[in-house]
Design an enzyme around this catalytic site. Structure first.
Site, PDB file in Angstrom:
ATOM      1  N   GLY A 274      48.724  45.357  46.206  1.00  0.00           N
ATOM      2  CA  GLY A 274      47.702  45.286  45.176  1.00  0.00           C
ATOM      3  C   GLY A 274      46.555  44.350  45.509  1.00  0.00           C
ATOM      4  O   GLY A 274      46.117  44.244  46.651  1.00  0.00           O
ATOM      5  N   SER A 275      46.093  43.649  44.476  1.00  0.00           N
ATOM      6  CA  SER A 275      44.841  42.889  44.575  1.00  0.00           C
ATOM      7  C   SER A 275      44.862  41.795  45.630  1.00  0.00           C
ATOM      8  O   SER A 275      43.802  41.261  45.963  1.00  0.00           O
ATOM      9  CB  SER A 275      44.522  42.263  43.228  1.00  0.00           C
ATOM     10  N   THR A 276      46.040  41.422  46.135  1.00  0.00           N
ATOM     11  CA  THR A 276      46.056  40.402  47.191  1.00  0.00           C
ATOM     12  C   THR A 276      45.320  40.890  48.430  1.00  0.00           C
ATOM     13  O   THR A 276      44.989  40.100  49.298  1.00  0.00           O
ATOM     14  CB  THR A 276      47.496  40.040  47.579  1.00  0.00           C
ATOM     15  N   PHE A 277      45.045  42.213  48.503  1.00  0.00           N
ATOM     16  CA  PHE A 277      44.298  42.748  49.642  1.00  0.00           C
ATOM     17  C   PHE A 277      42.794  42.537  49.509  1.00  0.00           C
ATOM     18  O   PHE A 277      42.073  42.651  50.492  1.00  0.00           O
ATOM     19  CB  PHE A 277      44.580  44.257  49.799  1.00  0.00           C
ATOM     20  N   LYS A 278      42.340  42.282  48.261  1.00  0.00           N
ATOM     21  CA  LYS A 278      40.887  42.197  48.053  1.00  0.00           C
ATOM     22  C   LYS A 278      40.225  41.139  48.940  1.00  0.00           C
ATOM     23  O   LYS A 278      39.181  41.415  49.539  1.00  0.00           O
ATOM     24  CB  LYS A 278      40.587  41.939  46.576  1.00  0.00           C
TER      25      LYS A 278
END
Lengths: 568, 196
Positions: A274-278
């Site tokens: 999820g958003s940890t990739f942003k």
């Protein structure tokens, strides 16, 4: 007065037969004498041979008795994690049993309830030797000895003992019956641990038992409180790639293996994180020059329609306005990130992911699985991968990527062996130094102003990103199950450690103040408590008066006129 | 002829004296050697015992057990940043003249009216640094009722044997207050009951 009467000499001399008898007697005596002499000589020779050839028994024992059959494993500070000890084992030779076997089976079942009386009786009626108990306590040995059965034998046998029991079970692994490692570092180091030349010295891991204990405790407590299916956590040294702590729950006790143990979710399970990739996507955009100004805005007023696919922001986090780069991360906007990725393009994004090793197994000694790398990088795949959907990697992948993101841009493989500070692996550059400095500011901003606020630990300057993804179920996503991740680094003004906590399918628990299942409410507090507990042990002095310089970015975050909206 | 006879006797006497003497030496050496071997094997045994006891100690004091005491029972929490002193502030730490308040470290003996030794004042610094130990123990002098202030470290001034015994006996007192020990004992008793 004695009178000696002797026959006259001449009578003997004249007897020829008598003389012959004497001669044979003398010959016989001579032969007997020679036989005795030879016998004595044999004994003397044998004694001489023994005296020369054998060594005193003690000198052999003394040297070898202190060298364990398998080397110890210790943590980075020398705390033993695995040892070979002489343990009592109790066995029975059914042929020598003299007491009533049914009664003996009953007594054994009462003392060692691992098997039933019927099972003991069956074994006693068999023929072969069998073990009643391995690694018995001296207390139990005394009790069994008191039964007074000559068919029961006691012996001291080398056994592998894990003094910390469940601590670091996935890192250490365990042994099979033949004394060879099955999983974990016991398997990786098997040859070295059994090498007679090296087994006198213990093998040192990069693990710190205190941090490992704290990580397992905090994660386990949260996992129980929130009834999560599983949890995983890593603490990684950003400059050397050493794994300071690594755990995957539920764990197992290597001292008593029952069935097949659980797998190590840090290296053997892949998740859409999820958003940890942003931050990774934004770092790629900054590094490649796609984004040159932090104040550049992207439209997040409404969901983004791409073909028949619609990209939403998470309910509760929508801003319905144009967002600049810091705001995109602080409010964790999927729409704005997708627009950035669209402009970035597939080549640059996959280039970044490949440099971080997301297309291959995580680099560590332990057994690991391949990530789920998309087969085709179409427009939608690029957009979703930028916010951590459609690509699944192990938590270790993410931890090493964050280490490279904050340490100045050098990616290094993770390792469980202690690294000599003088011989740190060179690693490879994945982003520029300046990009890394910018990412440190952005990540710190997320903890100061955004979704990571519950992840802050007072004085330790934590920076990180939350990520909440719907758990992948058969043929789609399960809307009611989340994989909540918080990836953090501290102290961000001079990064030393990356901490990652992941909870699989946590449930909210209002009784302890957890109202939502997103990472901000579940995983971030774990990291906060862990850093508060172990930061000083890891050599980071807490200081409330120091922090990274955010003066460039803080004015870019729009402070609404009304009461500030909680971004969690 | 007589000289020749005496020469033989001389050889015989020499053999009779030197032979046993040599044997005496070898047997003495053998005895010493076997004693050495016995000591060596005792050392090996002691090393094995040490290893076994170390392992037992580590097993009994493993992280899970420490967590049970520190977290669940004593309910200790992580130290806050303001509880840490930077190196510079430690250097500038100004100790009042005549020793500091170290009530929690004083040993109530009452047996020996000797003035407190100023050396005790130095124990303050380790106590402050100790916060970074694996199981951080928050300083709790304020919460604890003042105990009778007696002479400090009087043990050294007594006879050595008595002093050592006293020091050993009072080690617990130094580390934990009476109420804590009572709590611990009660807890241990209840644990024993549940085990049965």
């Amino acid at each position: 007065m004695t009178v000696l009467v002797a026959p006259p000499a001449h009578t003997r001399r004249t007897s020829g037969t008598r003389q012959a008898l004497v001669a044979t007697a003398q010959v016989r005596l001579m032969v007997l004498l020679l036989l005795f002499g030879a016998g004595v000589l044999v004994v003397i020779l044998r004694l001489a041979v023994l005296a020369w050839s054998t060594e005193p028994a003690t000198s052999v024992d003394g040297a070898t008795a202190l060298v364990p059959l398998r080397a110890d494993i210790t943590d980075r500070n020398g705390v033993p994690l695995a040892r070979t000890i002489d343990a009592w084992s109790i066995g029975v030779r059914p042929g020598r049993v003299i007491n009533d076997k049914a009664q003996l089976a009953g007594q054994l079942a009462a003392l060692i309830p691992e098997r039933s009386q019927a099972q003991y009786l069956a074994a006693l009626n068999g023929k072969g030797f069998f073990y009643v108990k391995k690694r018995a306590t001296p207390d139990l040995v005394n009790q069994i000895n008191a039964l007074g059965e000559p068919g029961i034998e006691f012996a001291r046998e080398p056994e592998r003992l894990y003094p910390q029991s469940e601590l670091g079970a996935h890192v250490l692994g365990y042994l099979d019956d033949q004394g060879h490692g099955v999983t974990g570092m016991e398997k990786v180091l098997d040859a070295r641990l059994l090498d007679p030349a090296k087994r006198g010295q213990s093998a040192m891991l990069s693990i710190d038992a205190r941090v490992q204990g704290a990580l397992e405790n905090e994660l386990g407590k949260t996992m129980n409180d929130l009834q999560a299916r599983g949890a995983a956590g890593i603490v990684l040294d950003v400059h050397t790639g050493e794994v300071i702590a690594m755990t995957s729950l539920p764990s197992f006790n290597p001292n008593s293996i029952k069935g097949s143990p659980t797998r190590n979710n840090v290296t053997q399970s892949v998740y859409e994180l999820g958003s940890t990739f942003k931050p990774l996507a934004i770092a790629a955009a900054i590094d490649s020059g796609t984004i040159t100004s932090m104040s550049r805005r992207f439209d997040a007023t409404q969901p983004l329609q791409v073909g028949r696919f619609k990209i939403h922001d998470d309910p509760g986090d929508e801003q319905f306005r144009w967002l600049n780069i810091p705001e995109t991360l602080v409010y964790s906007s999927n729409i704005a990130t997708a627009r950035i990725a669209d402009e970035l393009g597939a080549d640059k994004l996959t280039g970044m992911f490949r440099r971080l090793g997301f297309d291959q197994k995580p680099s560590i000694e332990l057994g690991a699985v391949n990530p789920l790398w998309p087969r085709a990088w179409g427009r939608i795949t690029v957009m979703t991968a930028a916010y951590g959907h459609g690509i699944a990697v192990t938590p270790l992948h993410l931890a090493t990527a964050y280490a490279a993101l904050v340490n100045g841009g050098i990616w290094r493989p993770a390792t469980l062996s202690k690294v000599d500070p003088a011989h740190v692996p060179a690693g490879r550059r994945v982003i520029q130094e300046a990009t890394s400095a910018r990412m440190r500011q952005l990540l710190r901003l997320i903890v100061l102003k955004g979704t990571g606020r519950k992840g802050d630990a007072l004085g330790y300057r934590v920076a990180g990103k939350t990520g909440t993804a719907e758990a992948a179920a058969e043929g789609g996503y399960d809307k009611h199950r989340n994989v909540s991740t918080f990836a953090a680094a501290f102290p961000i003004d001079a990064p030393r450690y990356v901490v990652l906590a992941m909870l699989d399918s946590p449930k909210s628990n209002p009784a302890i103040g957890v109202y939502r299942t997103t990472a901000a409410w579940t995983a971030a507090p774990v990291v906060s408590r862990l850093i508060s507990r172990t930061g000083s042990l890891l050599g980071v002095a807490p200081d409330s008066h120091r922090d990274i310089d955010e003066s460039e970015l803080l004015p870019l975050i729009w402070q609404g006129t009304g009461p500030e909206k909680d971004p969690e | 002829m007589a000289a020749y006879g005496f020469k033989g006797l001389g050889w015989f006497i020499m053999g009779a004296v030197v032979g046993p003497a040599c044997y005496l030496v070898t047997s003495h050496v053998a005895a010493e050697r076997s004693r050495l071997a016995a000591v060596e094997s005792a050392i090996v045994k002691a090393h094995q015992d040490i290893r076994g006891l170390e392992t037992e100690f580590d097993t009994r004091a493993n992280m899970v057990q420490l967590q049970r005491w520190n977290g669940d029972f004593l309910a200790l929490t992580a130290p806050r940043p303001e509880q840490f002193a930077a190196e510079t502030s430690l250097a500038s730490l100004n100790l009042p003249v005549g020793g500091t308040e170290t009530a929690q470290l004083l040993v109530p003996s009452g047996a020996n009216p000797i003035a407190p030794q100023p050396a005790v004042a130095t124990t303050v610094v380790p106590a402050a640094v100790q916060v970074s130990a694996p199981a951080p123990v928050p300083a709790e002098p304020a919460a604890r009722p003042a105990r009778p202030v007696g002479p400090v470290a009087t043990a050294q001034n007594n006879t050595v044997a008595r002093g050592r015994n006293q020091a050993m006996a009072m080690l617990d007192d130094k580390l934990l207050s009476r109420t804590t020990i009572a709590d611990l004992q009660e807890r241990a008793r209840s644990e024993l009951m549940t085990l049965r």
